[in-house]
Design an enzyme around this catalytic site. Structure first.
Site, mmCIF file in Angstrom:
data_model
loop_
_atom_site.group_PDB
_atom_site.id
_atom_site.type_symbol
_atom_site.label_atom_id
_atom_site.label_comp_id
_atom_site.label_asym_id
_atom_site.label_seq_id
_atom_site.Cartn_x
_atom_site.Cartn_y
_atom_site.Cartn_z
ATOM 1 N N GLY A 18 -7.819 -10.224 14.901
ATOM 2 C CA GLY A 18 -6.871 -10.421 13.797
ATOM 3 C C GLY A 18 -7.459 -11.113 12.582
ATOM 4 N N ARG A 22 -3.812 -16.924 6.516
ATOM 5 C CA ARG A 22 -3.168 -18.187 6.127
ATOM 6 C C ARG A 22 -4.087 -19.399 6.228
ATOM 7 N NH1 ARG A 22 2.099 -18.203 9.598
ATOM 8 N NH2 ARG A 22 1.134 -16.420 10.647
ATOM 9 N N TYR A 107 -5.669 -15.298 23.708
ATOM 10 C CA TYR A 107 -5.829 -15.127 22.265
ATOM 11 C C TYR A 107 -6.861 -16.105 21.738
ATOM 12 C CZ TYR A 107 -1.721 -12.379 22.944
ATOM 13 O OH TYR A 107 -0.875 -11.413 23.398
ATOM 14 N N GLU A 161 10.837 -7.938 19.980
ATOM 15 C CA GLU A 161 10.241 -8.679 18.871
ATOM 16 C C GLU A 161 11.317 -9.129 17.892
ATOM 17 O OE1 GLU A 161 6.754 -9.508 18.583
ATOM 18 O OE2 GLU A 161 7.263 -9.050 20.657
ATOM 19 N N ASN A 176 8.229 -15.195 24.326
ATOM 20 C CA ASN A 176 6.995 -14.671 24.893
ATOM 21 C C ASN A 176 5.813 -15.424 24.290
ATOM 22 O OD1 ASN A 176 4.940 -13.005 25.878
ATOM 23 N ND2 ASN A 176 5.165 -11.552 24.181
ATOM 24 N N ASN A 234 -2.543 -20.830 12.957
ATOM 25 C CA ASN A 234 -2.429 -19.856 11.876
ATOM 26 C C ASN A 234 -2.864 -20.422 10.536
ATOM 27 O OD1 ASN A 234 -1.317 -17.572 13.308
ATOM 28 N ND2 ASN A 234 0.460 -18.886 13.622
ATOM 29 N N ARG A 306 -22.745 -40.211 19.987
ATOM 30 C CA ARG A 306 -22.988 -38.772 19.842
ATOM 31 C C ARG A 306 -23.538 -38.147 21.125
ATOM 32 N NH1 ARG A 306 -26.679 -38.553 14.773
ATOM 33 N NH2 ARG A 306 -26.842 -36.382 15.474
ATOM 34 N N ARG A 413 -44.088 -58.702 9.956
ATOM 35 C CA ARG A 413 -43.463 -58.885 8.650
ATOM 36 C C ARG A 413 -44.352 -59.788 7.806
ATOM 37 N NH1 ARG A 413 -39.073 -62.632 11.528
ATOM 38 N NH2 ARG A 413 -40.102 -64.624 11.240
HETATM 39 C C1 UD1 Z 1 2.950 -11.488 19.556
HETATM 40 C C2 UD1 Z 1 3.928 -10.883 20.554
HETATM 41 C C3 UD1 Z 1 5.181 -11.735 20.594
HETATM 42 C C4 UD1 Z 1 4.834 -13.173 20.964
HETATM 43 C C5 UD1 Z 1 3.798 -13.719 19.986
HETATM 44 C C6 UD1 Z 1 3.301 -15.072 20.449
HETATM 45 C C7 UD1 Z 1 3.496 -8.479 20.397
HETATM 46 C C8 UD1 Z 1 3.977 -7.190 19.891
HETATM 47 N N1 UD1 Z 1 4.233 -9.538 20.118
HETATM 48 O O1 UD1 Z 1 3.584 -11.426 18.289
HETATM 49 O O2 UD1 Z 1 6.093 -11.204 21.548
HETATM 50 O O3 UD1 Z 1 5.997 -13.969 20.923
HETATM 51 O O4 UD1 Z 1 2.648 -12.839 19.935
HETATM 52 O O5 UD1 Z 1 2.490 -15.617 19.447
HETATM 53 O O6 UD1 Z 1 2.510 -8.522 21.066
HETATM 54 N N2 UD1 Z 1 -4.123 -8.881 17.311
HETATM 55 C C9 UD1 Z 1 -5.206 -8.075 17.375
HETATM 56 N N3 UD1 Z 1 -5.087 -6.794 16.947
HETATM 57 C C10 UD1 Z 1 -3.921 -6.310 16.463
HETATM 58 C C11 UD1 Z 1 -2.820 -7.148 16.405
HETATM 59 C C12 UD1 Z 1 -2.942 -8.431 16.849
HETATM 60 O O7 UD1 Z 1 -6.282 -8.476 17.796
HETATM 61 O O8 UD1 Z 1 -3.903 -5.111 16.087
HETATM 62 C C13 UD1 Z 1 -4.250 -10.266 17.759
HETATM 63 C C14 UD1 Z 1 -4.033 -11.214 16.592
HETATM 64 O O9 UD1 Z 1 -5.231 -11.566 15.976
HETATM 65 C C15 UD1 Z 1 -3.401 -12.407 17.252
HETATM 66 C C16 UD1 Z 1 -2.643 -11.809 18.436
HETATM 67 O O10 UD1 Z 1 -3.233 -10.540 18.670
HETATM 68 O O11 UD1 Z 1 -4.359 -13.316 17.742
HETATM 69 C C17 UD1 Z 1 -1.169 -11.724 18.223
HETATM 70 O O12 UD1 Z 1 -0.923 -10.849 17.165
HETATM 71 P P1 UD1 Z 1 0.243 -11.041 16.129
HETATM 72 O O13 UD1 Z 1 0.308 -9.847 15.275
HETATM 73 O O14 UD1 Z 1 0.122 -12.357 15.495
HETATM 74 O O15 UD1 Z 1 1.489 -11.007 17.125
HETATM 75 P P2 UD1 Z 1 2.855 -11.676 16.879
HETATM 76 O O16 UD1 Z 1 3.585 -10.910 15.857
HETATM 77 O O17 UD1 Z 1 2.703 -13.123 16.690
#
Ligand code: UD1
Ligand code: CA
Length: 425
Positions: A18, A22, A107, A161, A176, A234, A306, A413
Site C-alpha cells: 500500500g 498520509r 500487515y 465494509e 475486523n 497511517n 547503546r 599532563r
Molecule cells: C481493511 C479491511 C477492513 C478492516 C481494516 C482494518 C478489506 C476489504 N477491508 O480495510 O475490513 O476493518 O482493513 O484496518 O480488507 N493493501 C495492499 N494492496 C491493496 C490494498 C491494500 O497491499 O490492493 C494493504 C494496505 O497497504 C494496507 C492493508 O492492505 O496495509 C489494508 O488495506 P486498506 O485499503 O487500508 O484496507 P481498509 O480499507 O483499511
C-alpha cells in the site's frame, strides 16, 4: 510449525504494497521506525518469532525500499496495481498452490500485535477446525472499519465494509482487524470467486468469509483483549501513538519483573533488553535493543545505553553518560558526563567525571580495557587502543596513550606553573 503436538504448515503473508500517503513522506510508510526498527521489519520479525514455516511479503509501492529493509528474510510477491486486499493475496498464489496448512495474514503497518495473540489465533483455528478465523475487536467508535456480521447463534456470517454498510450494520461495534488465519486450500478456492462488485470496486479479502460460509465451511473469530495491539500506522501521530503504547508495554513488563522505573514517560527501553531486579532507572534514559543490565544497578537520569552493552550487578551509570559496545563489571561506577565506546571495565572501578574513550581513529574503532579496582580521575581521555591492568590510578586531566600496568599510576599532563600577574596593584 508445531501446534498442540501436531506439525502444521503455516505461511505468514505480510501485506506491504500500500501507499501510505498520509505520512507525508518521501519514504515508504513501512520503513518508518518505532524505536530503531522499521514497521515492516517488526512484522517480519513477529512472523519468524511465532515459527512460520514461510514468510511472504506482498510488495508494490516503493517496493525497493521495503525489500532493502527485509532483504532475504522473506520471499516476495508483487502487486502492480492496488486493486484491494483480496487482490493483494492473489499475487501470492504461486507460493500457496499445492500447500496444505494455514496462512496467517498480517500487515506491514500493524506492527505491535503480540506474538501470543497470533499464536492463539492459529491454535484456535486449528483446534476448532475453522477454515477462516478472524481477529476482531470491540470498538466504541467503529467508523471506518469493516463490521462483523453474526447470525442469531453468534456465528460469523460475513464482513461488511463501512462504505458498503447500511445504517443498521454501521451500528455494529465488532470490527475486523484485518488479521486472519485461513486454511490455504479453501482460501485459494474462495479467492477465485472474489468479484470487485462493491462501493470501492476492489477485490475484498473480507468477502472470503461470506464465500466460505455459503459453502458451509466453518469460520470463527477471536476477539482481541487489548485493542491497542491491532493499531496501525497511517500518519505520524499514529506512529507516535504506537511508539507510546509499545514503550508503556515494555516498561510495564520490566516493572512487573522487579525493575523500578521512576518515570515511564521519559524512559525509552527498546525491545529485547534484560534488566535485573532492584535496578532503578531514572528519567530521560534510553536503553537500546539487546542490552543486558544486572541486579541492583542505578541508571540515569539522562543516560544513553547503546547497542552491545553488558552491565554486571550493582553498577552505576549516571547522568549524561553514553556507553556503546561496553562491558562493565560488578560494583563499578560511571557516575557522570562520560563517553565509553568499545570499552571493557572490570569490577569495583570508579570512572571519574568527564572521562572519554577516544575509540575512533578516523578509520577503525579501537578498544579500551580497564581492570578491576581502577580509579580514573576526572577529565581523562583514553586514546584507544589502550589497556590498563588492575589497581591502576589515572591522574585527573590525563590523556592516556600508552598501556598502564597493574598497580601503577598513569599521569599524562603538563605540569602547572604559576606566574605573577602584571599590573595587579
Ligand atoms: C481493511 C479491511 C477492513 C478492516 C481494516 C482494518 C478489506 C476489504 N477491508 O480495510 O475490513 O476493518 O482493513 O484496518 O480488507 N493493501 C495492499 N494492496 C491493496 C490494498 C491494500 O497491499 O490492493 C494493504 C494496505 O497497504 C494496507 C492493508 O492492505 O496495509 C489494508 O488495506 P486498506 O485499503 O487500508 O484496507 P481498509 O480499507 O483499511
Ligand atoms: Ca509523530
Amino acid at each position: 510449525m508445531k501446534i498442540d503436538d501436531e506439525e502444521i504448515y503455516v505461511m505468514t503473508l505480510i501485506m506491504a504494497a500500500g501507499k501510505g500517503t498520509r505520512m507525508k513522506s518521501n519514504k515508504s510508510k513501512l520503513i518508518h521506525k518505532i524505536y530503531d526498527k522499521e514497521l515492516v521489519k517488526r512484522v517480519a520479525k513477529l512472523a519468524h518469532d511465532i515459527g512460520s514455516d514461510d514468510v511472504v511479503a506482498v510488495v508494490g509501492y516503493l517496493r525497493e525500499q521495503v525489500e532493502s529493509v527485509l532483504g532475504d528474510t522473506v520471499q516476495y510477491a508483487y502487486q502492480e496495481e492496488l486493486l484491494g486486499t483480496g487482490h493483494a493475496v492473489m499475487q501470492a498464489t504461486k507460493y500457496l498452490e499445492g500447500k496444505k496448512g494455514k496462512i496467517l495474514i498480517l500487515y506491514g503497518d500493524v506492527p505491535i500485535i503480540r506474538k501470543e495473540t497470533l499464536l492463539n489465533l492459529i491454535y484456535k483455528s486449528n483446534k476448532n477446525k475453522e477454515y477462516a478465523t478472524l481477529l476482531t475487536a470491540i470498538y466504541e467508535n467503529p467508523t471506518g472499519y469493516g463490521r462483523i456480521i453474526r447470525d442469531e447463534g453468534g456465528n460469523i456470517k460475513s464482513i461488511i465494509e463501512e462504505k458498503d454498510a447500511n445504517m443498521f450494520e454501521k451500528e455494529i461495534k465488532e470490527i475486523n482487524s484485518g488479521i486472519y488465519c485461513f486454511d490455504i486450500e479453501e482460501l485459494l478456492n474462495a479467492l477465485k470467486e472474489l468479484k470487485p462488485d462493491n462501493a470501492q470496486g476492489e477485490y475484498y479479502l473480507t468477502d472470503v468469509i461470506r464465500i466460505m460460509n455459503d459453502k458451509g465451511l466453518k469460520t470463527g473469530a477471536v476477539i482481541v483483549e487489548d485493542n491497542t495491539e491491532i493499531l496501525g500506522v497511517n500518519d505520524r501521530t499514529q506512529l507516535e501513538l504506537l511508539t507510546r503504547v509499545l514503550r508503556m508495554r515494555i516498561n510495564s513488563e520490566h516493572m512487573r519483573n522487579g525493575v523500578t522505573i521512576e518515570d515511564s514517560n521519559s524512559t525509552y527501553i527498546h525491545d529485547d533488553v534484560e534488566i535485573g531486579v532492584d535496578t532503578v532507572i531514572h528519567p530521560n534514559t534510553t536503553i537500546k535493543s539487546g542490552v543486558i543490565i544486572g541486579d541492583n544497578c542505578e541508571i540515569g537520569p539522562n543516560a544513553y545505553i547503546r547497542e552491545n552493552c553488558v552491565l554486571g550487578n550493582d553498577v552505576k551509570v549516571g547522568s549524561f553518560v553514553e556507553i556503546k559496545n561496553t562491558t562493565i563489571g560488578d560494583r563499578t561506577k560511571v557516575p557522570h558526563l562520560t563517553y565509553l565506546g568499545d570499552t571493557q571495565i572490570g569490577c569495583d572501578s570508579n570512572i571519574g567525571c568527564g572521562t572519554i574513550t577516544c575509540n575512533f581513529d578516523g578509520k577503525n574503532k579501537n578498544r579500551t580495557i580497564i581492570g578491576d579496582r581502577a580509579f580514573i580521575g576526572s577529565n581523562v581521555n583514553f586514546v584507544a587502543p589502550v589497556t590498563l591492568g588492575d589497581d591502576v590510578l589515572i591522574a585527573a586531566g590525563s590523556t592516556i596513550t600508552d598501556d598502564v600496568p597493574s598497580k601503577n599510576m598513569g599521569i599524562a599532563r603538563e605540569r602547572q606553573i604559576n606566574k605573577l600577574r602584571k599590573n595587579m596593584d
